[in-house]
Design an enzyme around this catalytic site. Structure first.
Site, PDB file in Angstrom:
ATOM      1  N   LYS A  40       0.876  -1.167   0.000  1.00 47.97           N
ATOM      2  CA  LYS A  40       0.000   0.000   0.000  1.00 47.97           C
ATOM      3  C   LYS A  40       0.909   1.211   0.000  1.00 47.97           C
ATOM      4  O   LYS A  40       1.550   1.543   1.001  1.00 47.97           O
ATOM      5  CB  LYS A  40      -0.901   0.014   1.238  1.00 47.97           C
ATOM      6  CG  LYS A  40      -2.027   1.023   1.108  1.00 47.97           C
ATOM      7  CD  LYS A  40      -2.642   1.393   2.440  1.00 47.97           C
ATOM      8  CE  LYS A  40      -2.426   2.862   2.686  1.00 47.97           C
ATOM      9  NZ  LYS A  40      -3.082   3.356   3.898  1.00 47.97           N
TER      10      LYS A  40
ATOM     11  N   ALA B 129      -9.178   5.842   3.738  1.00 49.16           N
ATOM     12  CA  ALA B 129      -9.064   6.971   4.666  1.00 49.16           C
ATOM     13  C   ALA B 129     -10.306   7.865   4.685  1.00 49.16           C
ATOM     14  O   ALA B 129     -10.914   8.135   3.653  1.00 49.16           O
ATOM     15  CB  ALA B 129      -7.852   7.835   4.370  1.00 49.16           C
TER      16      ALA B 129
ATOM     17  N   ASN C 115      -8.984   2.555   9.344  1.00 48.19           N
ATOM     18  CA  ASN C 115      -8.272   2.206  10.571  1.00 48.19           C
ATOM     19  C   ASN C 115      -8.864   2.945  11.769  1.00 48.19           C
ATOM     20  O   ASN C 115      -9.474   2.360  12.655  1.00 48.19           O
ATOM     21  CB  ASN C 115      -6.779   2.541  10.412  1.00 48.19           C
ATOM     22  CG  ASN C 115      -5.938   2.085  11.598  1.00 48.19           C
ATOM     23  OD1 ASN C 115      -6.432   1.739  12.662  1.00 48.19           O
ATOM     24  ND2 ASN C 115      -4.641   2.069  11.425  1.00 48.19           N
ATOM     25  N   THR C 116      -8.728   4.286  11.747  1.00 45.91           N
ATOM     26  CA  THR C 116      -9.086   5.076  12.927  1.00 45.91           C
ATOM     27  C   THR C 116     -10.542   4.906  13.336  1.00 45.91           C
ATOM     28  O   THR C 116     -10.849   4.857  14.541  1.00 45.91           O
ATOM     29  CB  THR C 116      -8.803   6.563  12.662  1.00 45.91           C
ATOM     30  OG1 THR C 116      -7.498   6.682  12.090  1.00 45.91           O
ATOM     31  CG2 THR C 116      -8.865   7.371  13.944  1.00 45.91           C
TER      32      THR C 116
END
Lengths: 265, 69
Positions: free
Chosen positions: A107, A194, A216-217
């Site tokens: 990535k 994202a 992710n977050t």
């Protein structure tokens, strides 16, 4: 009562030579602890998990090594070049990651601005070309810009990963039009990477027709990451099904759902 | 020379002459299967770690996978 989704979900996600069991990919950073991370990832149903390449901390135990917590036979390890600000650095990190011996996927991130973490698209293109010719399957993290996306595809990237909004922002899908345009014009898989903040963001993103989402977050920083992981897995599947089903047209006026005839005098 | 001076992950370190990269990992109690080694910016593959003897002034990077997005 629990129901299972039995409608056809279409073809599974395939990037280069690998078919994934989920269209959701998840990061492994920013969790309160490793046990929470493992539970959240399991609950999400994701197969691809991203990892970063960093120096071994010689003062500490190997606790921080992600492979002590995630079984590489169960998950597809997708290494990233996060933190790299030049093509040369990203290429170096990618080669180190490949040497770990799991796969040829990378990535690719080449960051151009510290505050927004937006990509340096010149560096990204340069690194993509170099890594593709070096045998990598490049998944390029990029802006939601059609021309850059087309150039990344021309450079031989296995997938293009436009952002929904900046990394870690949780702002959701800020420009559905550009994401739809990129999906319509490119042939390689489009994985939105994202910016997703909650399940509705993931669902709306998948409804644009993209092939998958990496996040992710949104999971790691939820109050309950395990529950959010499950919510995201369901949202990605739900959004995909809604896209395949084809939504009804939007109208400016109401159309009754019950018969207009047969009313009492 | 009784010892050589090298840099490992940005930090000065000394070792007996003739120490291999595998020897360095052993001394640091690192499993070679979980670490990727770069010597003076060149990756050294696992099977060759034993054959690479560190020299004075060498720069070694030891990396692994950590959590990330």
């Amino acid at each position: 009562m629990t129901t299972t989704v039995s409608a056809p979900a279409g073809h599974p996600l395939t990037i280069a030579n690998h078919t994934f069991r989920s269209r959701l990919m998840v990061g492994t950073g920013k969790y309160a602890d490793n046990a929470t991370m493992v539970r959240a990832i399991e609950a999400s149903g994701a197969e691809a998990v991203t990892v970063a390449v960093r120096r071994v901390d010689l003062d500490r135990s190997q606790e921080e090594a992600i492979l002590h917590h995630l079984d590489p036979r169960q998950y597809f390890l997708l290494a990233n070049t996060a933190g790299c600000y030049t093509a040369a650095d990203a290429i170096r990190y990618a080669r180190l990651a490949r040497e770990a011996g799991f796969n040829e996927f990378i990535k690719l991130e080449v960051i151009g601005d510290e505050e927004t973490l937006l990509p340096d698209v010149d560096g990204l293109l340069e690194a993509s070309k170099a890594l593709v010719s070096d045998g990598f399957q490049v998944l390029a993290y990029t802006n939601d810009d059609l021309v850059t996306a087309l150039r990344l595809e021309d450079a031989g990237c296995a997938a293009v990963m436009p952002l929904a909004s900046p990394i870690g922002s949780g702002l959701g899908l800020t420009n559905p039009y550009t994401i739809r345009t990129i999906k319509r014009r490119l042939s390689v898989p489009i994985i939105v990477d994202a910016g997703v903040g909650t399940a509705s963001d993931a669902c709306i993103t998948m409804e644009q027709g993209v092939d998958g989402i990496l996040m992710n977050t949104a999971i790691a920083q939820a109050d309950n990451p395990e529950t959010m992981g499950r919510a995201m897995g369901l949202a990605v599947e739900s959004g995909r099904l809604a896209y395949l089903a084809g939504r009804m047209p939007r109208r400016q006026i109401a159309v009754p759902s019950s018969p207009a005839h047969g009313m009492l005098d | 020379m009784n010892e050589i001076h090298v840099t490992v992950n940005g930090r000065a370190r000394h070792a007996p002459p003739g120490t291999s990269l595998l020897g360095l990992l052993e001394e640091l109690e690192l499993d070679p299967r979980t670490v990727v080694v770069e010597l003076n910016r060149q990756i050294v593959r696992r099977p060759q770690l034993e054959d690479h003897t560190m020299r004075d002034g060498d720069e070694v990077e030891l990396v692994h996978f950590v959590g990330g997005g």
